[in-house]
Design a protein around this motif. Structure first.
Motif, PDB file in Angstrom:
ATOM      1  N   TRP A 269      -5.298  -4.985  -7.725  1.00  0.00           N
ATOM      2  CA  TRP A 269      -5.170  -3.668  -7.457  1.00  0.00           C
ATOM      3  C   TRP A 269      -6.007  -2.497  -7.468  1.00  0.00           C
ATOM      4  CZ3 TRP A 269      -5.777  -0.242 -11.167  1.00  0.00           C
ATOM      5  CH2 TRP A 269      -5.808  -0.460 -12.408  1.00  0.00           C
ATOM      6  N   SER A 270      -5.677  -1.367  -6.801  1.00  0.00           N
ATOM      7  CA  SER A 270      -6.883  -0.425  -6.642  1.00  0.00           C
ATOM      8  C   SER A 270      -6.238   0.928  -6.670  1.00  0.00           C
ATOM      9  CB  SER A 270      -7.877  -0.538  -5.482  1.00  0.00           C
ATOM     10  OG  SER A 270      -7.148  -0.446  -4.310  1.00  0.00           O
ATOM     11  N   ILE A 271      -6.610   2.049  -7.250  1.00  0.00           N
ATOM     12  CA  ILE A 271      -6.092   3.391  -7.148  1.00  0.00           C
ATOM     13  C   ILE A 271      -7.324   4.142  -6.617  1.00  0.00           C
ATOM     14  CG2 ILE A 271      -5.172   5.526  -8.346  1.00  0.00           C
ATOM     15  CD1 ILE A 271      -3.992   3.612 -10.490  1.00  0.00           C
ATOM     16  N   ARG A 272      -7.123   4.879  -5.550  1.00  0.00           N
ATOM     17  CA  ARG A 272      -8.225   5.298  -4.832  1.00  0.00           C
ATOM     18  C   ARG A 272      -7.871   6.644  -4.274  1.00  0.00           C
ATOM     19  NH1 ARG A 272      -7.588   0.664  -1.898  1.00  0.00           N
ATOM     20  NH2 ARG A 272      -7.472   0.941   0.317  1.00  0.00           N
TER      21      ARG A 272
ATOM     22  N   ARG B 205       0.902  -0.907   0.068  1.00  0.00           N
ATOM     23  CA  ARG B 205       0.029   0.017  -0.001  1.00  0.00           C
ATOM     24  C   ARG B 205       0.897   1.343  -0.121  1.00  0.00           C
ATOM     25  NH1 ARG B 205      -5.039   1.554   3.869  1.00  0.00           N
ATOM     26  NH2 ARG B 205      -5.038   3.712   3.828  1.00  0.00           N
ATOM     27  N   THR B 206       0.514   2.072  -1.002  1.00  0.00           N
ATOM     28  CA  THR B 206       1.495   3.595  -1.091  1.00  0.00           C
ATOM     29  C   THR B 206       0.313   4.428  -1.175  1.00  0.00           C
ATOM     30  OG1 THR B 206       3.193   2.124  -2.470  1.00  0.00           O
ATOM     31  CG2 THR B 206       3.105   4.424  -2.343  1.00  0.00           C
ATOM     32  N   SER B 207       0.770   5.384  -0.184  1.00  0.00           N
ATOM     33  CA  SER B 207       0.078   6.726  -0.133  1.00  0.00           C
ATOM     34  C   SER B 207       0.815   8.111  -0.197  1.00  0.00           C
ATOM     35  CB  SER B 207      -0.982   6.875   0.836  1.00  0.00           C
ATOM     36  OG  SER B 207      -0.388   6.811   2.035  1.00  0.00           O
TER      37      SER B 207
ATOM     38  N   THR C 179      -2.586   3.914  -3.832  1.00  0.00           N
ATOM     39  CA  THR C 179      -2.701   2.889  -4.469  1.00  0.00           C
ATOM     40  C   THR C 179      -2.338   1.551  -3.420  1.00  0.00           C
ATOM     41  OG1 THR C 179      -0.364   2.806  -4.962  1.00  0.00           O
ATOM     42  CG2 THR C 179      -1.505   3.937  -6.474  1.00  0.00           C
ATOM     43  N   GLU C 180      -3.147   0.561  -3.937  1.00  0.00           N
ATOM     44  CA  GLU C 180      -2.743  -0.827  -3.016  1.00  0.00           C
ATOM     45  C   GLU C 180      -2.856  -2.001  -4.118  1.00  0.00           C
ATOM     46  OE1 GLU C 180      -4.485  -2.172   1.237  1.00  0.00           O
ATOM     47  OE2 GLU C 180      -5.931  -1.387  -0.244  1.00  0.00           O
ATOM     48  N   THR C 181      -2.119  -2.937  -3.692  1.00  0.00           N
ATOM     49  CA  THR C 181      -2.022  -4.189  -4.550  1.00  0.00           C
ATOM     50  C   THR C 181      -1.845  -5.557  -3.565  1.00  0.00           C
ATOM     51  OG1 THR C 181      -0.906  -3.049  -6.236  1.00  0.00           O
ATOM     52  CG2 THR C 181      -0.655  -5.456  -6.245  1.00  0.00           C
TER      53      THR C 181
END
Length: 227
Positions: A208-211, A155-157, A181-183
């Motif tokens: 994965w998601s970008i939110r 997880r990266t913010s 982003t999270e994978t």
């Protein structure tokens, strides 16, 4: 236990050819330091625990007013390796923290003056992750074959806070943007030695998601330009 450290500084060199320099040009000074520690211990004959931490700070100038930048951060990780019922396993968790800041300016044609154009005064980011994997011990049940099964997550913010559109040396606009982003994924790999041929089959599945993406621009002390 291992402990490390480093420090360096310098007045720097002028990054503009001598024949093209103006009153605004100067040396690109820098200062950098860091420190870290790593700890390893064995748990009987079947396991090992490792832990590490590191921090650093780096500050530099590009040889002009309004050109300073800074990059700092810290990393930490924890890993456990252990044999479980004929299988070796590994568990890893880590965190990464970063902070960045940078200034930008416009240089006049005669390189005598510099006008500020952008101030990225806070650009922080955070990375978190974990991984778990199991595989047969070499020479164990699978002999000359090996199977790896694993799961991992990251997880990266991050965000950026900036001031721009300078008038008479003062910013008139502000920007606040960022996202996450999270994978999470799983993987498997099987390999074997067959005489002179090495065989390997592997596969991986990720979600994965970008939110939480956002961008807010305002006139400083006034109205919202865009949201």
């Amino acid at each position: 236990i291992t402990v490390t450290g480093n420090y360096s500084r310098g007045d720097g060199f002028v990054p503009i050819l001598a024949g093209k320099r103006g009153l605004a040009d100067g040396p690109a000074a820098y200062q950098s330091y860091g420190m870290g520690a790593r700890f390893v211990t064995h748990v009987g004959d079947i396991g090992r625990i490792e832990a590490a931490i590191r921090a650093f700070d780096d500050r530099r100038s590009r040889g002009l007013p309004f050109s300073d930048n800074r990059n700092s951060g810290a990393d930490a990780s924890f890993r456990v390796l252990k044999d479980i019922g004929g299988m070796s396993s590994m568990l890893l968790a880590y965190a990464q923290l970063r902070e960045f800041a940078s200034e930008f300016g416009a240089v006049s044609a005669d390189r005598a003056t510099v006008t500020p154009t952008l101030d990225q005064y806070a650009v922080p980011s955070t990375g978190l992750g974990a991984r778990f994997e199991v595989r047969p011990i070499e020479g164990g049940f699978y002999n000359d074959r090996e199977l790896r099964l694993g799961l991992d997550w990251r997880r990266t913010s991050g965000k950026t806070r900036e001031n721009s559109n300078f008038v008479a040396g003062a910013p008139t606009r502000s920007r606040d943007a960022g996202g996450l982003t999270e994978t999470i994924g799983g993987y498997a790999e099987w390999s074997a030695d067959a005489d002179r041929v090495n065989l390997a089959i592997s596969g991986r599945v990720d979600h994965w998601s970008i939110r939480n993406g956002r961008r807010l621009e305002t006139n400083i002390g006034g109205t919202v330009r865009s949201d």
